[in-house]
Each structure stands twice: as C-alpha cells, then as structure tokens.
Design a protein around this motif. Sequence first.
Motif, PDB file in Angstrom:
ATOM      1  N   TYR A 169      -8.410   9.257  49.792  1.00  0.00           N
ATOM      2  CA  TYR A 169      -9.179   8.204  50.317  1.00  0.00           C
ATOM      3  C   TYR A 169      -8.406   6.926  50.113  1.00  0.00           C
ATOM      4  N   GLU A 170      -8.779   6.164  51.020  1.00  0.00           N
ATOM      5  CA  GLU A 170      -8.084   4.817  51.337  1.00  0.00           C
ATOM      6  C   GLU A 170      -8.947   3.762  51.599  1.00  0.00           C
ATOM      7  N   HIS A 171      -8.879   2.533  50.818  1.00  0.00           N
ATOM      8  CA  HIS A 171      -9.516   1.338  51.178  1.00  0.00           C
ATOM      9  C   HIS A 171      -8.282   0.181  51.275  1.00  0.00           C
ATOM     10  N   ILE A 191      -4.029  -5.298  49.921  1.00  0.00           N
ATOM     11  CA  ILE A 191      -3.273  -4.104  49.893  1.00  0.00           C
ATOM     12  C   ILE A 191      -4.212  -3.041  50.151  1.00  0.00           C
ATOM     13  N   ALA A 192      -3.482  -1.819  50.736  1.00  0.00           N
ATOM     14  CA  ALA A 192      -4.282  -0.464  50.765  1.00  0.00           C
ATOM     15  C   ALA A 192      -3.940   0.132  49.717  1.00  0.00           C
ATOM     16  N   ILE A 193      -5.036   0.714  48.973  1.00  0.00           N
ATOM     17  CA  ILE A 193      -5.281   1.634  47.680  1.00  0.00           C
ATOM     18  C   ILE A 193      -5.270   2.967  48.382  1.00  0.00           C
ATOM     19  N   GLU A 194      -4.543   3.944  47.947  1.00  0.00           N
ATOM     20  CA  GLU A 194      -4.850   5.109  48.698  1.00  0.00           C
ATOM     21  C   GLU A 194      -4.208   6.521  47.728  1.00  0.00           C
ATOM     22  N   PRO A 195      -5.152   6.866  46.774  1.00  0.00           N
ATOM     23  CA  PRO A 195      -4.974   7.859  45.955  1.00  0.00           C
ATOM     24  C   PRO A 195      -4.822   9.316  46.662  1.00  0.00           C
ATOM     25  N   GLY A 247       0.147   3.449  48.192  1.00  0.00           N
ATOM     26  CA  GLY A 247      -0.447   2.397  48.986  1.00  0.00           C
ATOM     27  C   GLY A 247       0.653   1.340  49.009  1.00  0.00           C
ATOM     28  N   HIS A 248       0.174   0.441  49.759  1.00  0.00           N
ATOM     29  CA  HIS A 248       0.997  -0.638  50.300  1.00  0.00           C
ATOM     30  C   HIS A 248       0.385  -1.967  50.672  1.00  0.00           C
ATOM     31  N   GLY A 249       1.081  -2.951  50.776  1.00  0.00           N
ATOM     32  CA  GLY A 249       0.464  -4.178  51.272  1.00  0.00           C
ATOM     33  C   GLY A 249       0.159  -4.153  52.903  1.00  0.00           C
ATOM     34  N   GLY A 267      -5.325  -2.844  60.089  1.00  0.00           N
ATOM     35  CA  GLY A 267      -6.291  -2.193  59.314  1.00  0.00           C
ATOM     36  C   GLY A 267      -5.969  -0.822  58.864  1.00  0.00           C
ATOM     37  N   ASP A 268      -6.339  -0.118  57.795  1.00  0.00           N
ATOM     38  CA  ASP A 268      -5.899   1.122  57.628  1.00  0.00           C
ATOM     39  C   ASP A 268      -6.908   1.643  56.395  1.00  0.00           C
ATOM     40  N   SER A 269      -7.499   2.982  56.697  1.00  0.00           N
ATOM     41  CA  SER A 269      -8.197   3.473  55.807  1.00  0.00           C
ATOM     42  C   SER A 269      -8.324   5.049  56.053  1.00  0.00           C
ATOM     43  N   LEU A 285       1.828  -2.929  59.342  1.00  0.00           N
ATOM     44  CA  LEU A 285       0.930  -1.778  58.776  1.00  0.00           C
ATOM     45  C   LEU A 285       1.440  -1.763  57.095  1.00  0.00           C
ATOM     46  N   HIS A 286       2.851  -1.747  56.893  1.00  0.00           N
ATOM     47  CA  HIS A 286       3.275  -1.513  55.514  1.00  0.00           C
ATOM     48  C   HIS A 286       4.053  -2.495  55.366  1.00  0.00           C
ATOM     49  N   GLU A 287       3.434  -3.153  54.333  1.00  0.00           N
ATOM     50  CA  GLU A 287       4.164  -4.490  53.750  1.00  0.00           C
ATOM     51  C   GLU A 287       4.289  -4.270  52.208  1.00  0.00           C
TER      52      GLU A 287
HETATM   53 MG    MG Z   1      -2.189   3.390  54.086  1.00  0.00          MG
END
Ligand code: MG
Length: 274
Positions: free
Chosen positions: A233-235, A200-204, A169-171, A105-107, A176-178
């Motif tokens: 911020y990241e979701h 995916i993790a979206i993180e502007p 951002g990333h899968g 998980g990543d946020s 953790l990073h795909e």
């Molecule tokens: Mg991330």
Amino acid sequence: MIFYKTDEEIELIRESCLLVCKALTEVAKVIRPGINGMEIDTLAEQVIRDHNAVPAFKGYRGFPGTLCVSPNESVVHGIPSKDQVFKDGDIVSVDCGVLLNGFHGDSAYTFALGEVEEEIMELLRVTNTSLYKAIEAAEVGRRLGDISFAVQEYTEKTHNYSIVRELVGHGIGRELHEAPEVPNYGKRGRGIKLKEGLVIAIEPMVNLGRREVRTAQDGWTVFAKDRKPSAHYEHSIAIRKDGADILSDHNMIAEAIESNPNVNKVALKSLVTQ
Ligand code: MG
Ligand code: MG
C-alpha cells in the motif's frame, strides 16, 4: 538533494495524487476474477489521459505499463498483461503514477478478489495499518528513521511478517523518485530531521513468508523468492506544521470496493481507515 515544497507545489502534487486515486478507483469498480492486467491498465491510462495528464510509469526506464500490476507472490513492478488473468482468491497490488502540471503523484492499493484466505487478508490489514502507523510518525522534528521503524516494528516485530529491503519509498515532486529514500525498516532517531515541505511516498512492501525477493525473466517483476503472497500500500504525504497531510485518497477506492461484489469486503472494511 532534497527539494522541499512550497504550499502551492504541495497542492499541485495533491492534484496529481488525486488523479492517481481516481484511476485506482475506476480499477476498484471493475476488478474481479476473470479480467486481466491489460484490461485494468487500459482503463487507468484512459482516466489519466482524459484529465490531460501523463501516466508516469509508462516509459519510465522502459517500463511498458500505466500500472504496475503485481498479483500474489509478486511484490511490485509487475507488467500488466493479458496473461495475468485474475482468479478467485488472488490479491493484486496495483500501483499508479501520473505527471500533471509538472508534478507527480504516486499511490498503490492491494485488492483482494473473491474468497481470499484469512491468513492473507490479515497480511493486507497489517500492511495497510503499518502505512498509517508510518504516517503517524511523520511529524516535524522527528526523524526519517521513525517512519521506517514504525513500519518494521508493526509488521516484523508485532506480526512476524517480512519487510522487503531492496525496494523503498521515496521523495516525490517534479521527479517521480526524488531524495530521500524511505526504507520500510530502520531505527528510531536516525536519518534526516523531518521538516515542513518534505513530500514523500511511503510504501510498505510486506511478505507473508521470508523477505528475500528475486526479479523475474521479464526484467521487472519483483517476486517473493519463497513464492508466498506479498502486500503493498502506498500514500504520498506532505509534512506540515501540524502533522502529515495525506495527498492521496484511499477512501474513494474503499468506497468503490463497497459496491463491487467481487472484491473481498469483510476485511476491506477494516482497510477503510484514513
Ligand atoms: Mg512509489
Ligand atoms: Mg507507487
């Protein structure tokens, strides 16, 4: 190669993301001017270990912390330390990852401590809103570039801030990073087609000043070259038939902020939307 997830796998990633947000929520309860990066890192690690999970960042390519703690001009990857004593008026990006039941998980969330200049609060609001605009674009049949475009359009075109290009951002899943990379800039209609099961993790990462970044002597901390503030911020989200499913939960963080008098609430009210 992109690994599309089953419903069961998505639920496991959700559990990991919720634990990340639980750790960030504990941080939200205590963060204030006068405490330091190491204190919030220790707290977050305790929350994660109490749930029989592993801090995913700790040891990742040698990174020493559970959290990335990145104040003010630091964009991301700040190393938590006792020397990072937070001050009134600081903004602090706190990023967290966990590994639980084989899935990550990543946020991330940027906190505004005490009296933060209105110009900087606006940067936080716009960065946070850009994340939700990106999530709105994350629909089956659209393209990855639509997500990237949504962030860039709102932050650079509408608000004249700068998107950091070097970090994306990333899968997310067993790793953790795909694949795929999820840039915060790009063109509509380009990139892979968004399919059900993509997580995916979206993180502007948005700079108040210019977009150029540098890496500090510590080998990790990425900071804005012009030393102006930067927000993050990241979701983590899953693409589902009927739209994006947000796996991380910023509402619990926002609620904790409500009861913390040391975190700026005026603007954070408008960050509660989820
Ligand atoms: Mg991330
Ligand atoms: Mg993160």
